[in-house]
Design a protein around this motif. Structure first.
Motif, PDB file in Angstrom:
ATOM      1  N   LEU A  18       0.832  -1.200   0.000  1.00  0.00           N
ATOM      2  CA  LEU A  18       0.000   0.000   0.000  1.00  0.00           C
ATOM      3  C   LEU A  18       0.874   1.261   0.000  1.00  0.00           C
ATOM      4  CD1 LEU A  18      -2.963   0.827  -0.013  1.00  0.00           C
ATOM      5  CD2 LEU A  18      -2.877   0.891   2.484  1.00  0.00           C
ATOM      6  N   SER A  19       1.966   1.241   0.757  1.00  0.00           N
ATOM      7  CA  SER A  19       2.870   2.394   0.813  1.00  0.00           C
ATOM      8  C   SER A  19       3.618   2.606  -0.501  1.00  0.00           C
ATOM      9  CB  SER A  19       3.892   2.207   1.937  1.00  0.00           C
ATOM     10  OG  SER A  19       3.235   2.073   3.172  1.00  0.00           O
ATOM     11  N   LEU A  20       3.792   1.544  -1.265  1.00  0.00           N
ATOM     12  CA  LEU A  20       4.515   1.635  -2.544  1.00  0.00           C
ATOM     13  C   LEU A  20       3.626   2.076  -3.698  1.00  0.00           C
ATOM     14  CD1 LEU A  20       6.518  -1.677  -2.170  1.00  0.00           C
ATOM     15  CD2 LEU A  20       7.481   0.643  -2.130  1.00  0.00           C
ATOM     16  N   ARG A  21       2.326   1.999  -3.505  1.00  0.00           N
ATOM     17  CA  ARG A  21       1.355   2.255  -4.578  1.00  0.00           C
ATOM     18  C   ARG A  21       1.534   3.644  -5.217  1.00  0.00           C
ATOM     19  NH1 ARG A  21      -1.557   0.832  -8.193  1.00  0.00           N
ATOM     20  NH2 ARG A  21      -3.420  -0.400  -8.026  1.00  0.00           N
ATOM     21  N   ALA A  22       1.819   4.664  -4.402  1.00  0.00           N
ATOM     22  CA  ALA A  22       1.983   6.026  -4.932  1.00  0.00           C
ATOM     23  C   ALA A  22       3.168   6.100  -5.890  1.00  0.00           C
ATOM     24  CB  ALA A  22       2.172   7.014  -3.794  1.00  0.00           C
ATOM     25  N   HIS A  23       4.232   5.377  -5.580  1.00  0.00           N
ATOM     26  CA  HIS A  23       5.409   5.357  -6.455  1.00  0.00           C
ATOM     27  C   HIS A  23       5.095   4.631  -7.762  1.00  0.00           C
ATOM     28  CE1 HIS A  23       7.891   7.006  -3.282  1.00  0.00           C
ATOM     29  NE2 HIS A  23       7.382   6.104  -2.464  1.00  0.00           N
ATOM     30  N   LEU A  24       4.228   3.642  -7.671  1.00  0.00           N
ATOM     31  CA  LEU A  24       3.831   2.896  -8.866  1.00  0.00           C
ATOM     32  C   LEU A  24       3.106   3.817  -9.842  1.00  0.00           C
ATOM     33  CD1 LEU A  24       3.543   0.018 -10.163  1.00  0.00           C
ATOM     34  CD2 LEU A  24       1.272  -0.011  -9.151  1.00  0.00           C
ATOM     35  N   GLU A  25       2.248   4.682  -9.319  1.00  0.00           N
ATOM     36  CA  GLU A  25       1.460   5.588 -10.152  1.00  0.00           C
ATOM     37  C   GLU A  25       2.351   6.491 -11.003  1.00  0.00           C
ATOM     38  OE1 GLU A  25      -1.758   5.118 -10.333  1.00  0.00           O
ATOM     39  OE2 GLU A  25      -1.703   3.667  -8.699  1.00  0.00           O
ATOM     40  N   ARG A  26       3.523   6.865 -10.502  1.00  0.00           N
ATOM     41  CA  ARG A  26       4.427   7.737 -11.265  1.00  0.00           C
ATOM     42  C   ARG A  26       5.471   6.944 -12.045  1.00  0.00           C
ATOM     43  NH1 ARG A  26       9.210   7.885  -9.179  1.00  0.00           N
ATOM     44  NH2 ARG A  26       9.601   7.595  -6.968  1.00  0.00           N
ATOM     45  N   GLY A  27       5.364   5.607 -12.023  1.00  0.00           N
ATOM     46  CA  GLY A  27       6.257   4.766 -12.813  1.00  0.00           C
ATOM     47  C   GLY A  27       7.627   4.551 -12.207  1.00  0.00           C
TER      48      GLY A  27
END
Length: 98
Positions: A18-27
């Motif tokens: 869940l904490s990594l999800r934001a980084h995923l959104e920006r690639g």
């Protein structure tokens, strides 16, 4: 590079998906195969060792998470990863069970 690898090894952290999800959104999330040492990969990226990184990419030892992996991780409550930030990337690796 050994000094960089040793320094980066101390910066490896554990976090949930869940904490990594934001980084995923920006690639920015890169999945590191458990066969590789996370600190070594980080040091290679930091030192811009293009050939080494390219070899890992072509061998699928480094990759962006697939849609299937993302869906699986989204469905797993509390999925944990080892992570290392090498700006602008977040390297993630599934912990190997002993």
């Amino acid at each position: 590079m050994t000094d960089t690898r040793e320094e980066l090894a101390t910066k490896i952290d554990i976090t949930d998906w869940l904490s990594l999800r934001a980084h995923l959104e920006r690639g920015g999330v890169i999945l590191v195969d458990p066969l590789l040492d996370l600190a070594e990969v980080g040091a290679a990226l930091a030192a811009d060792e293009v050939q080494k990184v390219q070899r890992w990419l072509s061998s699928s030892l480094l990759a962006k998470p697939s849609i299937e992996q993302i869906q699986t991780w989204d469905a797993e409550q509390g999925k944990i990863f080892n992570c290392l930030i090498i700006s602008p990337y977040v390297l993630i690796q599934e912990p190997v069970n002993p």
